[in-house]
Enzyme design. Sequence first.
Site, short mmCIF file in Angstrom:
data_model
loop_
_atom_site.label_atom_id
_atom_site.label_comp_id
_atom_site.label_asym_id
_atom_site.label_seq_id
_atom_site.Cartn_x
_atom_site.Cartn_y
_atom_site.Cartn_z
N HIS A 1 -9.98 -0.11 0.91
CA HIS A 1 -9.08 0.30 2.00
C HIS A 1 -8.54 1.71 1.72
CE1 HIS A 1 -6.60 -0.15 5.46
NE2 HIS A 1 -5.47 -0.02 4.79
N SER B 1 -6.78 3.36 12.20
CA SER B 1 -6.72 4.22 11.02
C SER B 1 -7.42 5.54 11.31
CB SER B 1 -7.43 3.57 9.83
OG SER B 1 -6.93 2.29 9.61
N ALA C 1 -11.35 2.81 12.82
CA ALA C 1 -12.16 3.36 11.72
C ALA C 1 -13.31 2.39 11.52
CB ALA C 1 -11.32 3.43 10.44
N HIS D 1 -0.28 1.95 9.08
CA HIS D 1 -0.06 1.72 10.51
C HIS D 1 1.43 1.71 10.81
CE1 HIS D 1 -4.19 0.45 11.64
NE2 HIS D 1 -4.25 0.09 10.37
N GLU E 1 -5.78 -10.75 9.61
CA GLU E 1 -4.48 -10.95 8.96
C GLU E 1 -4.01 -12.40 9.07
OE1 GLU E 1 -1.57 -7.68 9.70
OE2 GLU E 1 -3.27 -6.75 10.72
N ASN F 1 -16.99 5.90 6.37
CA ASN F 1 -17.89 5.68 5.23
C ASN F 1 -19.26 5.25 5.74
OD1 ASN F 1 -16.04 3.16 5.80
ND2 ASN F 1 -17.98 2.33 5.05
N HIS G 1 -4.61 -7.11 13.01
CA HIS G 1 -6.03 -7.47 12.99
C HIS G 1 -6.19 -8.98 12.93
CE1 HIS G 1 -5.90 -3.35 11.41
NE2 HIS G 1 -7.13 -3.22 11.86
N MET H 1 -13.61 -4.01 11.85
CA MET H 1 -12.87 -5.27 11.85
C MET H 1 -11.88 -5.36 13.01
SD MET H 1 -12.08 -5.41 7.79
CE MET H 1 -13.29 -4.84 6.58
N SER H 2 -12.11 -4.64 14.08
CA SER H 2 -11.12 -4.64 15.17
C SER H 2 -11.81 -4.41 16.51
CB SER H 2 -10.08 -3.55 14.92
OG SER H 2 -10.68 -2.26 15.04
N1 HPA Z 1 -16.86 -2.15 7.34
C1 HPA Z 1 -15.93 -2.76 8.10
N2 HPA Z 1 -14.84 -2.15 8.54
C2 HPA Z 1 -14.68 -0.86 8.22
C3 HPA Z 1 -15.60 -0.15 7.45
C4 HPA Z 1 -16.76 -0.85 6.98
O1 HPA Z 1 -17.65 -0.31 6.27
N3 HPA Z 1 -15.13 1.10 7.31
C5 HPA Z 1 -13.97 1.17 7.99
N4 HPA Z 1 -13.69 -0.02 8.56
#
Ligand code: HPA
Length: 279
Positions: free
Chosen positions: A252, A30, A121, A61, A94, A240, A91, A216-217
Site C-alpha cells: 500500500h 488514491s 489507483a 483518504h 474493509e 504499478n 472499499h 479494488m474499487s
Molecule cells: N492490484 C489491485 N489494486 C491495486 C493495484 C494492484 O496491482 N495497484 C493499485 N491498486
Amino acid sequence: MSTAAVLASAAKLQHAWAGRQPQVAVLLGSGWSGMVQGLQDTRDVPYTELPAFPPLGIAGHAACVRLARLPKPPGAPGADVDVMVLMGRQHAYETGDATAMRGAVQTAAAVGCRTIVVTNAAGSLHSPWPAGSLMALSDHLNLVQRSPLQGLSGSDRFVDMGQAYDAELRQRAVQAAARLGVVLHEGVYAWMMGPQFETPAEIRMLQRLGADAVGMSTVPETIAARHAGLRVLAISLMTNMAAGLAAERLSHEQTLKAAALHEQQAARVLQAILHSIVD
Ligand code: HPA
C-alpha cells in the site's frame, strides 16, 4: 442505505451550498486528491455529518464532501464550474460490504448531479502502460460477483450494464487529455476484492480474460451510479505493474508513493476533463 438517509444527506449538503448547484460529482481515489488543492470557494461537509455516507478508516483518504469551484482554464470557453468532490471511499474489502458507497452515490444524484467521475489507483496489465499512465474505463469485469444493489427490491435493480461507462464522456476526456499532451488510454478494469494484491497467476488469468488494469474499487460505485441514473466516467491512475509483471514488491505504501509522484499530472488532466464534460 435508506431513502431517508439519502434525502437527509442531500438536504444537509444543499443547505451548506446555499444555492450553488454542481452538475458533476467526482469520487477521488488514491493519487487524485491533488485535484482539489488550491481551489477557491470550497465548502466542506464531513462524511460523519451525512447519514448516507460511510465512515472511512484508510490512510491517504480524507473524509468529506467538498464543493469546489474549478476556475476555467485561461483562454478556454465556458465558465468556472462547481463540482461535488467526494474525498475518499470505503472499499468493499474493509467490511466485505459492496454497498458501502451506494448512499453517497445516491446522494450525488439526489442533489442534482447528472454525472459522476470515479477515480482510482490501479495495477497495469500492459507493459506499455507503466506507473503514471492514465486509463479511462471502457468496461469492467466484476469478478468479485458482488453488487451494491444486492438487497434492494423493485425492477429497477436489474440495471443494464451494456454502456456502463459513457462513450461520449470518455471521448471528451480523451480529447481534453490530448490537448494537454497526455495520453488517456481506454481499457477494461478488473475488480478484485483485495485487500491482498493479486498473485501472478491471477494476473495472467485477468490478462487472458481481457483486462487492462486491476483494482479494488470503482465497480460497485459504477453499478450504484448507473442504478441512480448518473452518467459515469471512470479513470485509473496506474501506480504499478500488476503482480508478476515487474520485479517490485507490491504494498500500500508503494501505491501511495507512486500515486503521490503522479498526483500533479493526474490533477491537471482531471481538471481539464471536468471542464470538458460540463456543458
Ligand atoms: N492490484 C489491485 N489494486 C491495486 C493495484 C494492484 O496491482 N495497484 C493499485 N491498486
